[in-house]
Each structure stands twice: as structure tokens, then as C-alpha cells.
Design a protein around this motif. Structure first.
Motif, PDB file in Angstrom:
ATOM      1  N   VAL A   1      32.231  59.015  28.682  1.00 31.23           N
ATOM      2  CA  VAL A   1      32.279  60.456  28.381  1.00 31.23           C
ATOM      3  C   VAL A   1      32.589  60.665  26.902  1.00 31.23           C
ATOM      4  O   VAL A   1      31.975  61.499  26.225  1.00 31.23           O
ATOM      5  CB  VAL A   1      33.317  61.157  29.269  1.00 31.23           C
TER       6      VAL A   1
ATOM      7  N   GLY B   1      41.022  59.507  31.907  1.00 28.18           N
ATOM      8  CA  GLY B   1      40.370  60.764  31.565  1.00 28.18           C
ATOM      9  C   GLY B   1      40.204  60.912  30.065  1.00 28.18           C
ATOM     10  O   GLY B   1      40.406  59.962  29.300  1.00 28.18           O
TER      11      GLY B   1
ATOM     12  N   THR C   1      38.135  61.606  34.440  1.00 29.05           N
ATOM     13  CA  THR C   1      36.799  61.002  34.471  1.00 29.05           C
ATOM     14  C   THR C   1      36.889  59.599  35.056  1.00 29.05           C
ATOM     15  O   THR C   1      37.924  58.932  34.956  1.00 29.05           O
ATOM     16  CB  THR C   1      36.201  60.898  33.051  1.00 29.05           C
TER      17      THR C   1
ATOM     18  N   VAL D   1      35.170  69.676  38.671  1.00 30.72           N
ATOM     19  CA  VAL D   1      35.743  68.559  37.922  1.00 30.72           C
ATOM     20  C   VAL D   1      37.267  68.700  37.902  1.00 30.72           C
ATOM     21  O   VAL D   1      37.801  69.771  37.630  1.00 30.72           O
ATOM     22  CB  VAL D   1      35.197  68.522  36.480  1.00 30.72           C
TER      23      VAL D   1
ATOM     24  N   LEU E   1      32.292  61.966  36.079  1.00 29.04           N
ATOM     25  CA  LEU E   1      33.402  62.924  36.171  1.00 29.04           C
ATOM     26  C   LEU E   1      34.042  62.836  37.546  1.00 29.04           C
ATOM     27  O   LEU E   1      33.396  62.460  38.521  1.00 29.04           O
ATOM     28  CB  LEU E   1      32.902  64.341  35.900  1.00 29.04           C
TER      29      LEU E   1
END
Length: 357
Positions: free
Chosen positions: A312, A329, A306, A292, A356
Motif C-alpha cells: 500500500v 497498517g 492493511t 476498510v 486492505l
């Protein structure tokens, strides 16, 4: 109402743990969204604050002498080279109020602390945002954006929300090229967490650059976020002018006493920084294993890339962990080691890998 105020929204903090418990039907909620110190503050502060409460009926020392003397000694600067505010938010407001006029401009990055832009809009200044490069400030791009109407360059170092930093060599080269009429503000809210050997020691540079201001705070590593106290260091002539824009009693007696006590307990700082660094390194190792993408961090948070930050964010909230979603992200503040491991397990086992990067 000023027309430009209508462009803005008041600051909206994330939902409280109590709101999250009700909305998502979870028993416990851990807040890892605001870069607060998971280890609290020095245990010596409670007694000092209790004593300071005896003076609650009187106005605080407007010159903040107690903490002024402590910080001056700690940094080896003159007392009149310091400006104190109710957190760095107020210091940023003071700088903007004093230095910016309608038609001026500021230059900063396109993904950094939002209050630089917020106050520029209020003062009627233009905002020039230079894209980050690999999550880092592009100082050459910023220099190119400066013109005769530029009044402030804001550099968050390490940067919030990416956790990346500008090196000493990069910064000194940049300062050498910036016109003297431009005030360069280095926001070092996360200074105490930095371990990189090539990170600049900026306070000594104020002797060489009259247009340099360095910002520090007691909200992060010192764990005094709720008491609101931070400060600026700069040339005494510039600091004197900035003081004109400061409210008379802007930092409370309790905040001043707590900050002075916190500054004396450097063992607590060593402990909290060490524990936080261990958490950052654990995250970086596990994210590498998962494949990641993230930004290597010099702060007490980590930025994880992400494809769907909101998804998330929601999954972590459903498990009782609040993080901060960003356009590209999520920013995760370091908690205790137990909390960090729990978040990592959720990333491993409960979040679709397609979300991700």
C-alpha cells in the motif's frame, strides 16, 4: 562503545520528496508521513523570527523566560513547573537520563512512540511492553507489569501511531493505583487536536500526583516542527531535578520567540484544528463506505489497517504520496482537503482490495 548501543539503529527518517521524485519518476510528491501540520504555522511568526535573527551571535536565554512566562500563563501553572527542550525528543532523553539506571525498567505499550524504548536501552533499563487492546493503551495490563524496579511508565495520549486515547476515568483510576516511586509520563504531543469529551485534562492533575509529568509540543498543531521546542509540566521539585540533566542552552532564541508568538495566535490553532478534523472525518466516512478497518483518531493522522502495508505504501508513493508503513497498517497524516481526497481516491481505485483489511 557500550554493548547495548549495538542493539540500536540511528533514527532513519523517510526518503525526502526529492529522492522519491527521482526513484519513482513522479513530478510532485506530497509528504503525509510525519504528522506535520499541513497548514504551516501562524503567519505572525515570520516577522518575529526575522527580528530574533538579530540576536543570532549571542547565546539564547537558557531559562527560556519568554516562552516560560507565556506557557505558565496559558496553562495556569507556576513557571518552575515547566521544563523546556529541543522538541519532545530531547525532553524524553532528559527524563530517561535523569530517572533511569541500569537494572531499572520502563513500562509502556508495544506499539507507541519508539523513543521511549530507544533511550531506555541506552540507559541500560529493561523495557516492558504491554500489547495494545483495540489500538488503545491497556492501563490495567501496564499496572500489572509495574514492580519495585519500575521507574517510568510512558503513556502516549493520544497514541502515536494509532490515534486512540485513554479516557479521564481510566487515567485517574490508573494514577490512583500507581506507586509514588514510579514517574508516569503522559505524552500529549497531539493534545490540541483532541475533540473527545472524555479526554482527560491532565495539567491540573499534577497538583494531586507528584509523580506525574505531562508533555506538550509546538511541533504539531503549532507547526514549528523544524524549530524543535517542546516542554514538560510537573511537580516543581521533580522538574528541578530534571533540569540538572538539561543542556545549558538547549532551545534556541528563534525557537523560543516563535513558540511565544505561536501561543498568542490561538485563532490559527482553531483554524488548523478545524480543517484537520474535517479531513479526519472525511477519511473515516470513506473508509467506512469501503469497509476498510481503521482506528478512530483524535490526532492529525489516521491509522488504516492493511494486509500488506509495504504494498500500500509503495502504491501511494507511485502516485506521489508518502505515508508511513507500520507492521499492521499505514499511518496517513492529514493534508489539505485536496490532498486528502486524492489519497482516498487512490485507496478506492488504485489499490487491490485484497491488500486492505
Amino acid at each position: 562503545m557500550k554493548e547495548r548501543i549495538l542493539q540500536l539503529q540511528p533514527y532513519k527518517p523517510g526518503k525526502s520528496p526529492e529522492q522519491i521524485k527521482k526513484e519513482y519518476n513522479v513530478d510532485e510528491v506530497i509528504k503525509l508521513a510525519s504528522n506535520e501540520n499541513a497548514f504551516g504555522c501562524s503567519p505572525k511568526i515570520a516577522k518575529a523570527v526575522q527580528e530574533a535573527l538579530k540576536e543570532a551571535a549571542t547565546y539564547p536565554d537558557g531559562n527560556a523566560e519568554i516562552i516560560r512566562q507565556k506557557v505558565a500563563q496559558h496553562l495556569q501553572v507556576k513557571e518552575n513547573e515547566l521544563l523546556f527542550g529541543a522538541g519532545l525528543d530531547e525532553v524524553i532523553q532528559i527524563l530517561s537520563r535523569v530517572l533511569l539506571c541500569e537494572g531499572d525498567n520502563i513500562v509502556t505499550a508495544n506499539q507507541t512512540f519508539v523513543q521511549y524504548k530507544h533511550h531506555a536501552v541506552i540507559e541500560g533499563a529493561e523495557i516492558r511492553e504491554v500489547p495494545l487492546v483495540d489500538g488503545r493503551f491497556d492501563l490495567e495490563g501496564i499496572r500489572s507489569a509495574i514492580d519495585e524496579k519500575t521507574r517510568i511508565v510512558w503513556i502516549c495520549n493520544p497514541n502515536n501511531p494509532t490515534g486512540t486515547y485513554v479516557t479521564e476515568e481510566e487515567l485517574v483510576s490508573f494514577l490512583h493505583k500507581v506507586p509514588g516511586y514510579v514517574t508516569v509520563v503522559l505524552d500529549e504531543a497531539y493534545y490540541e487536536y483532541v475533540v473527545a469529551e472524555d479526554y482527560p485534562e491532565t495539567v491540573p492533575l499534577i497538583k494531586n500526583y507528584d509523580n506525574l509529568i505531562v508533555l506538550r509540543t509546538f511541533s504539531k498543531a503549532y507547526g514549528l516542527a523544524s524549530l524543535r521546542i517542546g516542554y514538560a509540566v510537573g511537580n516543581e521539585v521533580l522538574i528541578a531535578k530534571l533540569n540538572i540533566g538539561r543542556l545549558p542552552f538547549n532551545t534556541s532564541t528563534i525557537a523560543q520567540v516563535a513558540a511565544a508568538t505561536a501561543l498568542d495566535d490561538q485563532e490559527f490553532i482553531k483554524h488548523t484544528v478545524s480543517e484537520t478534523r474535517t479531513g479526519i472525518e472525511l477519511f473515516e466516512q470513506e473508509l467506512e463506505t469501503l469497509g476498510v478497518s481503521y482506528y478512530p483518531s483524535q490526532t492529525n493522522f489516521i491509522f488504516v489497517h492493511t494486509k500488506d502495508p509495504q504494498a500500500v505504501f509503495t502504491k501511494l508513493i507511485e502516485k506521489g504520496y508518502i505515508v508511513r508503513p507500520m507492521p499492521n497498517g499505514v499511518r496517513i497524516s492529514m493534508g489539505t482537503m485536496e490532498q486528502n481526497k486524492a489519497v482516498i481516491e487512490i485507496l478506492k481505485n488504485d489499490i487491490n482490495k485484497d491488500l486492505l483489511v
